[in-house]
Write a protein that holds these residues in place. Sequence first.
Motif, PDB file in Angstrom:
ATOM      1  N   SER A  16       0.827  -1.211   0.000  1.00 53.36           N
ATOM      2  CA  SER A  16       0.000   0.000   0.000  1.00 53.36           C
ATOM      3  C   SER A  16       0.859   1.258   0.000  1.00 53.36           C
ATOM      4  N   TRP A  17       1.921   1.238   0.813  1.00 56.77           N
ATOM      5  CA  TRP A  17       2.819   2.390   0.903  1.00 56.77           C
ATOM      6  C   TRP A  17       3.502   2.637  -0.445  1.00 56.77           C
ATOM      7  N   MET A  18       3.975   1.555  -1.089  1.00 61.71           N
ATOM      8  CA  MET A  18       4.693   1.700  -2.349  1.00 61.71           C
ATOM      9  C   MET A  18       3.755   2.144  -3.470  1.00 61.71           C
ATOM     10  N   ARG A  19       2.546   1.638  -3.486  1.00 60.94           N
ATOM     11  CA  ARG A  19       1.592   2.077  -4.510  1.00 60.94           C
ATOM     12  C   ARG A  19       1.333   3.569  -4.404  1.00 60.94           C
ATOM     13  N   ALA A  20       1.195   4.052  -3.178  1.00 64.68           N
ATOM     14  CA  ALA A  20       0.979   5.484  -2.995  1.00 64.68           C
ATOM     15  C   ALA A  20       2.203   6.282  -3.430  1.00 64.68           C
ATOM     16  N   ARG A  21       3.381   5.778  -3.103  1.00 64.79           N
ATOM     17  CA  ARG A  21       4.624   6.484  -3.447  1.00 64.79           C
ATOM     18  C   ARG A  21       4.840   6.521  -4.961  1.00 64.79           C
ATOM     19  N   LEU A  22       4.464   5.441  -5.650  1.00 66.65           N
ATOM     20  CA  LEU A  22       4.686   5.367  -7.094  1.00 66.65           C
ATOM     21  C   LEU A  22       3.524   5.962  -7.888  1.00 66.65           C
ATOM     22  N   ASP A  23       2.461   6.377  -7.206  1.00 68.26           N
ATOM     23  CA  ASP A  23       1.369   7.133  -7.814  1.00 68.26           C
ATOM     24  C   ASP A  23       0.822   6.457  -9.077  1.00 68.26           C
ATOM     25  N   GLY A  24       0.428   5.181  -8.938  1.00 71.50           N
ATOM     26  CA  GLY A  24      -0.212   4.479 -10.047  1.00 71.50           C
ATOM     27  C   GLY A  24       0.724   3.723 -10.970  1.00 71.50           C
ATOM     28  N   PHE A  25       2.016   3.858 -10.768  1.00 68.44           N
ATOM     29  CA  PHE A  25       2.979   3.120 -11.601  1.00 68.44           C
ATOM     30  C   PHE A  25       2.886   1.633 -11.286  1.00 68.44           C
ATOM     31  N   VAL A  26       2.681   0.811 -12.326  1.00 64.38           N
ATOM     32  CA  VAL A  26       2.586  -0.646 -12.162  1.00 64.38           C
ATOM     33  C   VAL A  26       3.720  -1.295 -12.963  1.00 64.38           C
ATOM     34  N   PRO A  27       4.678  -1.922 -12.297  1.00 69.06           N
ATOM     35  CA  PRO A  27       5.807  -2.505 -13.021  1.00 69.06           C
ATOM     36  C   PRO A  27       5.409  -3.770 -13.772  1.00 69.06           C
ATOM     37  N   GLU A  28       6.037  -3.947 -14.931  1.00 67.77           N
ATOM     38  CA  GLU A  28       5.884  -5.196 -15.681  1.00 67.77           C
ATOM     39  C   GLU A  28       6.997  -6.179 -15.331  1.00 67.77           C
ATOM     40  N   VAL A  29       8.183  -5.635 -15.095  1.00 65.72           N
ATOM     41  CA  VAL A  29       9.377  -6.451 -14.852  1.00 65.72           C
ATOM     42  C   VAL A  29      10.092  -5.950 -13.607  1.00 65.72           C
ATOM     43  N   ALA A  30      10.477  -6.876 -12.742  1.00 69.31           N
ATOM     44  CA  ALA A  30      11.317  -6.568 -11.590  1.00 69.31           C
ATOM     45  C   ALA A  30      12.756  -6.946 -11.926  1.00 69.31           C
ATOM     46  N   VAL A  31      13.692  -6.097 -11.543  1.00 77.17           N
ATOM     47  CA  VAL A  31      15.105  -6.338 -11.824  1.00 77.17           C
ATOM     48  C   VAL A  31      15.895  -6.169 -10.533  1.00 77.17           C
ATOM     49  N   ILE A  32      16.716  -7.151 -10.201  1.00 71.66           N
ATOM     50  CA  ILE A  32      17.611  -7.048  -9.043  1.00 71.66           C
ATOM     51  C   ILE A  32      19.033  -6.930  -9.556  1.00 71.66           C
ATOM     52  N   LEU A  33      19.676  -5.812  -9.236  1.00 71.44           N
ATOM     53  CA  LEU A  33      21.049  -5.557  -9.671  1.00 71.44           C
ATOM     54  C   LEU A  33      21.999  -5.918  -8.538  1.00 71.44           C
ATOM     55  N   GLY A  34      22.794  -6.966  -8.760  1.00 70.85           N
ATOM     56  CA  GLY A  34      23.723  -7.436  -7.755  1.00 70.85           C
ATOM     57  C   GLY A  34      25.057  -6.722  -7.814  1.00 70.85           C
ATOM     58  N   SER A  35      26.047  -7.322  -7.192  1.00 70.18           N
ATOM     59  CA  SER A  35      27.369  -6.695  -7.048  1.00 70.18           C
ATOM     60  C   SER A  35      27.931  -6.248  -8.392  1.00 70.18           C
ATOM     61  N   GLY A  36      28.245  -4.964  -8.467  1.00 68.91           N
ATOM     62  CA  GLY A  36      28.843  -4.398  -9.662  1.00 68.91           C
ATOM     63  C   GLY A  36      27.861  -3.974 -10.732  1.00 68.91           C
ATOM     64  N   PHE A  37      26.602  -4.399 -10.625  1.00 70.30           N
ATOM     65  CA  PHE A  37      25.606  -4.090 -11.648  1.00 70.30           C
ATOM     66  C   PHE A  37      24.847  -2.795 -11.371  1.00 70.30           C
ATOM     67  N   GLY A  38      25.037  -2.187 -10.211  1.00 72.77           N
ATOM     68  CA  GLY A  38      24.260  -1.028  -9.809  1.00 72.77           C
ATOM     69  C   GLY A  38      24.164   0.080 -10.847  1.00 72.77           C
ATOM     70  N   PRO A  39      25.267   0.448 -11.529  1.00 71.97           N
ATOM     71  CA  PRO A  39      25.189   1.547 -12.491  1.00 71.97           C
ATOM     72  C   PRO A  39      24.213   1.320 -13.641  1.00 71.97           C
ATOM     73  N   VAL A  40      23.784   0.074 -13.857  1.00 75.57           N
ATOM     74  CA  VAL A  40      22.776  -0.193 -14.893  1.00 75.57           C
ATOM     75  C   VAL A  40      21.512   0.614 -14.629  1.00 75.57           C
ATOM     76  N   ALA A  41      21.226   0.884 -13.358  1.00 77.98           N
ATOM     77  CA  ALA A  41      20.019   1.638 -13.000  1.00 77.98           C
ATOM     78  C   ALA A  41      20.019   3.036 -13.590  1.00 77.98           C
ATOM     79  N   ARG A  42      21.198   3.561 -13.953  1.00 80.43           N
ATOM     80  CA  ARG A  42      21.245   4.904 -14.527  1.00 80.43           C
ATOM     81  C   ARG A  42      20.573   4.961 -15.898  1.00 80.43           C
ATOM     82  N   ALA A  43      20.361   3.812 -16.523  1.00 78.06           N
ATOM     83  CA  ALA A  43      19.720   3.778 -17.842  1.00 78.06           C
ATOM     84  C   ALA A  43      18.204   3.864 -17.759  1.00 78.06           C
ATOM     85  N   VAL A  44      17.629   3.753 -16.573  1.00 78.47           N
ATOM     86  CA  VAL A  44      16.178   3.827 -16.407  1.00 78.47           C
ATOM     87  C   VAL A  44      15.704   5.247 -16.705  1.00 78.47           C
ATOM     88  N   GLN A  45      14.698   5.347 -17.571  1.00 78.83           N
ATOM     89  CA  GLN A  45      14.152   6.645 -17.950  1.00 78.83           C
ATOM     90  C   GLN A  45      13.014   7.042 -17.010  1.00 78.83           C
TER      91      GLN A  45
END
Length: 277
Positions: A16-45
């Motif tokens: 409930s908290w996350m739905r309110a924070r994301l204001d209606g955003f519904v993800p299609e895909v979940a991605v977990i970035l492990g060790s060293g992969f963190g900078p991939v998140a910079r590509a998210v628009q």
Amino acid sequence: MIADESLMDFLDESVSWMRARLDGFVPEVAVILGSGFGPVARAVQNPRIVPFAELPHMGSSSATGHVGQFVAGDLGDKRVLVMEGRLHGYEGYSAQEVAFPVWLMARLGAKVLVTTNAAGAINEGYRVGDFCVMADHINLTGRNPLTGKAPDALSPRFLSMLDAYDPALRRLFLGNAAELSVPCQEGVYLGLLGPSFETPAEIRAFRTLGADTVAMSVCEEVIAARHLGMRVLGVSLVSNMACGIEGANPSDDEVHEVAHGRVEDFTQLLQAFLKGL
């Protein structure tokens, strides 16, 4: 520690908290970035950032290079919810605490989980810098997030792990790698609790068991994802040869150094994969 009787209440509150924070955003895909992969998140628009520490009942990450935040936005023509960093058993978290964000992302709407990590190569045919799609896993953490009564209230806890790593998703990612000329293997992943690296004797034993790579994450996340019917793709970066192979003596610094040089290739691979879904 999440008490068994609290799991459902905690999940409901966090969703409930996350739905309110994301204001209606519904993800299609979940991605977990492990060790060293963190900078991939910079590509998210159009990113929306939610630090782990702000989400009710969510642990914070203490692992090197794990920023510890959710990034919601668009990547590869898909709506994604990215974990920039993860929780590990070796940080002191229970199996259910490690699984908690996966259950959360599934209940928020994500139907596919892409989980990544850095791993040591047991298979001597692999090279440092290769990616490796997980075909299956061997869970030697000694833990399972479905123990206890509460997970059965989410979904039946006795589930098949046949094709836990979705064959069609594996084929898609391997095809993307071939098209982009990025070295990519496919093999069996073995997960341990950590945090110490493995001994040479353990590596020899794991090879006998049929493992190609080894690291300290993923298994509990994948069990949780399959528990709620998510399709799963697991990808490791071979950051080192496992202890004793070719004289290897792994270190945390080595893991992050290798990963730094492969972030761009993985970002392109992930975008191509998401477009192909």
